[in-house]
Design a protein around this motif. Structure first.
Motif, short mmCIF file in Angstrom:
data_model
loop_
_atom_site.label_atom_id
_atom_site.label_comp_id
_atom_site.label_asym_id
_atom_site.label_seq_id
_atom_site.Cartn_x
_atom_site.Cartn_y
_atom_site.Cartn_z
N THR A 192 -33.26 26.89 -33.32
CA THR A 192 -34.05 27.24 -32.15
C THR A 192 -35.30 28.01 -32.55
O THR A 192 -36.40 27.72 -32.06
CB THR A 192 -33.21 28.06 -31.17
N THR A 193 -35.15 28.96 -33.45
CA THR A 193 -36.29 29.76 -33.90
C THR A 193 -37.31 28.89 -34.64
O THR A 193 -38.52 29.14 -34.57
CB THR A 193 -35.82 30.90 -34.81
N TYR B 2 -36.72 23.73 -32.84
CA TYR B 2 -35.89 22.64 -32.35
C TYR B 2 -35.39 22.95 -30.94
O TYR B 2 -35.21 24.12 -30.57
CB TYR B 2 -34.69 22.41 -33.27
N ASP B 3 -35.15 21.90 -30.18
CA ASP B 3 -34.53 22.02 -28.86
C ASP B 3 -33.02 21.88 -29.07
O ASP B 3 -32.52 20.79 -29.36
CB ASP B 3 -35.06 20.91 -27.95
N VAL B 4 -32.30 22.99 -28.94
CA VAL B 4 -30.88 23.03 -29.29
C VAL B 4 -30.04 23.27 -28.04
O VAL B 4 -30.32 24.18 -27.25
CB VAL B 4 -30.61 24.15 -30.32
N THR B 5 -29.00 22.47 -27.87
CA THR B 5 -28.01 22.66 -26.81
C THR B 5 -26.66 22.92 -27.45
O THR B 5 -26.19 22.12 -28.28
CB THR B 5 -27.91 21.43 -25.91
#
Length: 277
Positions: free
Chosen positions: A82-83, A86-89
């Motif tokens: 995320t940092t 990236y788009d993280v779920t």
């Protein structure tokens, strides 16, 4: 995760700071994570508290150069991604056990990751022996990987879990070599949702993490090394295995230090659960 923490994490993985959050970078980060940060449950048997908070996990995985199990490994990896942009779920899963039965809710934590160059990927550096690279999330055909042949398929309605119920319409099963590994739920989660699962796996007599010791990582040649108590197994990329029984405590501690980079003051021993079950 601040810039200094990101830099320390990347140094732990032995990679340069990426310019863009691409799929090629994700593949490199994923593999290096598996090669450098062990999948291990030593904290349970060393009497160490497992706290699912980013700072505590960074202190353990990066500062103390330890490993962990799924909540720790994928939780921290997701924060790093995320940092990096990236788009993280965060997703919850239930692991298939004996006779095809599903485990507890929030049994496992995995990541759905979107990259700037398109596509969604299943990233999982916390399942032990699994794919070496991220899997194409929306593909339903077989995906070849050094860790096996994988498929992500829509879950059928017939695989009721341990406590009953059927698959939701959006659930997906992750298969390895034709055998289902875990069932993913598509509802987004946060790390705090997994506290109860981590507690159960750390304390219950029904948890395999409580009943056994494991420390394992992928090797640079595509194989795997695993220390289970005093049994040290070296698995080559072609599947050939060599098993050695370690005798003295000094031998065990040397393997932790030299093969996994983990410095321990005493040999972990399986602890009897005091509650749960």
């Amino acid at each position: 995760m601040n810039p200094a923490e990101v830099d320390a994490y990347l140094r732990r993985l032995g990679v340069e700071h990426p310019a863009w959050p691409t799929v090629d970078v994700l593949r490199e980060l994923h593999l290096r994570h598996l090669e450098t940060i062990p999948f291990e449950n030593l904290s349970i048997h060393l009497g160490e508290e497992i706290v699912l908070e980013e700072k505590r996990l960074l202190d353990k995985l990066v500062g103390a150069r330890r490993g962990g199990f799924c909540y720790e490994l994928n939780g921290t990896f997701g924060a790093l991604l995320t940092t990096l942009g990236y788009d993280v779920t965060v997703l919850a899963a239930r692991v298939y056990g004996d006779e095809g039965r599903l485990g507890i809710p929030h049994d496992h934590l995995a990541l759905k990751v979107r990259t700037v160059d398109g596509g969604a990927w299943l990233a999982d550096v916390g399942f032990g022996a699994h794919s070496h690279y991220p899997l194409a999330f929306e593909a339903r055909a077989e995906q070849l990987d050094p860790g096996g042949v994988f498929r992500i398929v829509e879950a059928g309605p017939d695989a009721a879990g341990v406590r009953g119920g059927s698959a939701a319409a959006t659930d997906l099963d992750v298969e390895r070599d034709g055998k289902p590994q875990y069932r993913l739920e598509m509802r987004p989660r946060v790390l705090g949702d997994f506290v109860a699962g981590a507690w159960w796996h750390s304390t219950s007599s029904a948890s395999h993490f409580v009943r056994s010791l494991v420390c394992s990582r992928v090797t640079e040649d595509g194989g795997r090394i695993t220390l289970s108590g005093r049994k040290f197994t070296v698995t080559a990329a072609d599947g050939a295995r060599e098993v050695a029984e370690l005798g003295s405590d000094a031998e065990v501690l040397a393997v932790y230090r030299e093969r996994f980079g983990i410095e321990l003051a005493a040999v972990p021993e399986v602890r009897s659960p005091s509650r749960g079950g």
